[in-house]
Design a protein around this motif. Structure first.
Motif, PDB file in Angstrom:
ATOM      1  N   ALA A   1      42.148  42.870  31.084  1.00  0.00           N
ATOM      2  CA  ALA A   1      41.924  42.594  32.499  1.00  0.00           C
ATOM      3  C   ALA A   1      42.790  43.513  33.349  1.00  0.00           C
ATOM      4  CB  ALA A   1      42.276  41.136  32.782  1.00  0.00           C
TER       5      ALA A   1
ATOM      6  N   ARG B   1      43.185  43.109  36.821  1.00  0.00           N
ATOM      7  CA  ARG B   1      43.753  42.421  37.997  1.00  0.00           C
ATOM      8  C   ARG B   1      44.164  41.020  37.538  1.00  0.00           C
ATOM      9  NH1 ARG B   1      38.502  43.059  41.540  1.00  0.00           N
ATOM     10  NH2 ARG B   1      37.704  42.334  39.530  1.00  0.00           N
TER      11      ARG B   1
ATOM     12  N   GLN C   1      40.106  40.617  43.859  1.00  0.00           N
ATOM     13  CA  GLN C   1      39.879  39.423  43.028  1.00  0.00           C
ATOM     14  C   GLN C   1      40.758  39.546  41.780  1.00  0.00           C
ATOM     15  OE1 GLN C   1      35.547  39.664  42.405  1.00  0.00           O
ATOM     16  NE2 GLN C   1      35.336  37.834  43.684  1.00  0.00           N
TER      17      GLN C   1
ATOM     18  N   ASP D   1      40.811  39.007  37.414  1.00  0.00           N
ATOM     19  CA  ASP D   1      40.006  38.836  36.197  1.00  0.00           C
ATOM     20  C   ASP D   1      40.684  37.891  35.211  1.00  0.00           C
ATOM     21  OD1 ASP D   1      38.365  41.264  36.963  1.00  0.00           O
ATOM     22  OD2 ASP D   1      40.327  42.187  36.675  1.00  0.00           O
TER      23      ASP D   1
ATOM     24  N   ALA E   1      37.060  36.872  39.874  1.00  0.00           N
ATOM     25  CA  ALA E   1      35.990  37.822  39.577  1.00  0.00           C
ATOM     26  C   ALA E   1      34.987  37.185  38.621  1.00  0.00           C
ATOM     27  CB  ALA E   1      36.592  39.076  38.951  1.00  0.00           C
TER      28      ALA E   1
ATOM     29  N   PHE F   1      35.816  35.910  34.887  1.00  0.00           N
ATOM     30  CA  PHE F   1      37.288  35.748  34.817  1.00  0.00           C
ATOM     31  C   PHE F   1      37.652  34.781  33.688  1.00  0.00           C
ATOM     32  CE2 PHE F   1      39.224  31.706  35.864  1.00  0.00           C
ATOM     33  CZ  PHE F   1      38.096  30.944  36.067  1.00  0.00           C
TER      34      PHE F   1
END
Ligand code: NAD
Length: 392
Positions: free
Chosen positions: A41, A43, A131, A133, A215, A218
């Motif tokens: 991921a 973010r 956003q 993840d 997201a 996620f």
């Protein structure tokens, strides 16, 4: 000032800025040395980001996965005459190291159980990452004020039902002794579930979801401990275990709402952190376990566990236990390790401690949490408690 450790029971009331920076730097070195983690991921939100497993998660996300992060923790800032809490220094050191490699690292300090902190975090995500993840929930707290009712709950570390007599360790004196622990009242058990159970995790995910900052696809992870039957009377079959069972409930509820793979509880191994040092029996079990795992070449600390979680275990097809959890405590709970720990447990006493257990390793790990005892740090040098030195 010259900063030295000041230990009171199971906490150290001082922390060393240069030592904390070195501790963060060394953990980063471990992860970076293993190379990039593909598919991680990019973010990431880490709740409880400043220490222990949460800090390790943030380090692996950024320095293994190349992620930008928002972190939330509850730490004490320094003054001219007083050191900060270790986590405050860790956060500043992490931000500086992330900046060096061009990664965003935004940290919010305050009570993650509150609605205000959830709103501030959502804003920080929207402003900096858009956003997320991945959301890692790695909080360990003694108290929680409920954001809706205003009621303050405290967690109690107690057995259930009847008193239990357990062996435990005074880590200062190196003395093993038996102690009788009184059972929790129903209110104490409910309080522990309110603080360390899954409700706040669910509230976070609901708030993030409603704000549109999760997201598509996620994932969220929350960390648990199950351990061996040696610690069950004070952990898994006790108040904390009830709270951790509630995480399993919360994970299922989040999956039901947001997708079959959206939430997982991850069971991790016993390590030395501020949270675990406060639990009776656990330090004694830990010193025996660490010696056995070191002798077998299987020992891991926070960073090694979390690196293995993201680098290997979460890379393959989902391998889950019967309750739908991811297991990283497999080496700790393997039969060769547990058989040897139990054999030693039967013989453990103040006299046999040096032969059967690793108290020196435990003490070194404990001091390291507060930035003491790290190679490459000049502890005799004057240090400004408000400045975290950069590590070259
Ligand atoms: P830790 O004490 O090292 O870190 C706790 C974190 O929670 C810190 O970042 C602290 O600032 C943050 N925090 C506490 N109260 C807060 C609040 N009100 N608002 C915002 N942040 C707050 O703890 P740890 O041992 O790394 O534990 C993290 C998780 O890992 C827990 O769920 C624990 O049960 C689990 N775990 C720990 C072990 C172990 O042996 N330590 C083993 C398995 C699982």
């Amino acid at each position: 000032m010259i900063i030295e450790p000041r230990i009171r029971g199971f906490i150290c009331t001082t922390a060393h800025p240069g030592g904390c920076a070195m501790n963060v730097h060394q953990q980063i070195g471990y992860v970076a040395g293993k190379g990039e983690i593909p598919g991680m991921a990019k973010r990431v939100l880490v709740l409880g980001c400043s220490a222990g497993y949460g800090l390790a998660s943030r380090i692996v996300a950024t320095f293994g996965g190349g992620a930008d992060t928002v972190g939330v923790s509850f730490e004490k800032a320094p003054s001219e005459t007083k050191t900060a809490s270790a986590g405050w220094y860790n956060n500043r050191a992490f931000e500086a190291e992330a900046a060096k490699v061009g990664r965003k690292a935004v940290t919010l300090d305050g009570d993650a159980f509150s609605d205000e902190m959830k709103a501030a975090t959502i804003k920080a995500i929207a402003d900096n990452l858009g956003q997320v993840d991945l959301v890692v929930y790695s909080m360990a707290a003694p108290v929680r004020t409920h954001p809706r009712t205003g009621e303050t709950f405290r967690s109690a570390i107690k057995p259930l039902g009847a008193p239990v007599t357990v062996k435990t360790l005074n880590t200062d004196k190196g003395e093993v002794f038996e102690t009788e622990l009184q059972p929790a009242t129903p209110e104490e058990t409910a309080g522990t579930v309110a603080v360390m159970g899954g409700e706040d995790w669910e509230m976070w995910i609901a708030a993030l979801s409603e704000a549109g900052v999760l997201a598509p696809g996620f994932k969220t992870l929350s960390y648990t401990y199950i351990g061996s039957e040696l610690t069950w009377p004070i952990y898994w079959k006790a108040t904390l275990g009830k709270a951790k069972e509630d995480l399993d409930r919360a994970a299922a509820a989040i999956r039901a709402r947001l997708g079959a793979h959206a939430a997982r509880v991850v069971s991790l191994k016993a390590v030395v952190t501020q949270a675990s040092s406060a639990i009776p029996v656990v330090p004694l079990y830990g010193v025996v376990l660490f010696k056995v795992m070191k002798e077998m070449g299987l020992h891991e600390g926070c960073i090694e566990q979390i690196d293995r979680l993201f680098r290997t275990v979460l890379q393959g097809p989902e391998a889950l236990d019967e309750a739908g959890r991811v297991r990283l405590d497999d080496w700790e709970l393997s039969a060769p390790v547990q058989d040897e720990v139990k054999r030693r447990w039967a013989r453990i006493s103040t006299e046999t401690l040096p032969e059967l257990a690793d108290l020196a390793g435990f003490r070194a790990d404990f001091l390291k949490i507060f930035g003491f005892g790290l190679a490459g740090v000049d502890y005799g040098a004057e240090q400004n408690p408000q400045v975290v030195p950069a590590i070259a």
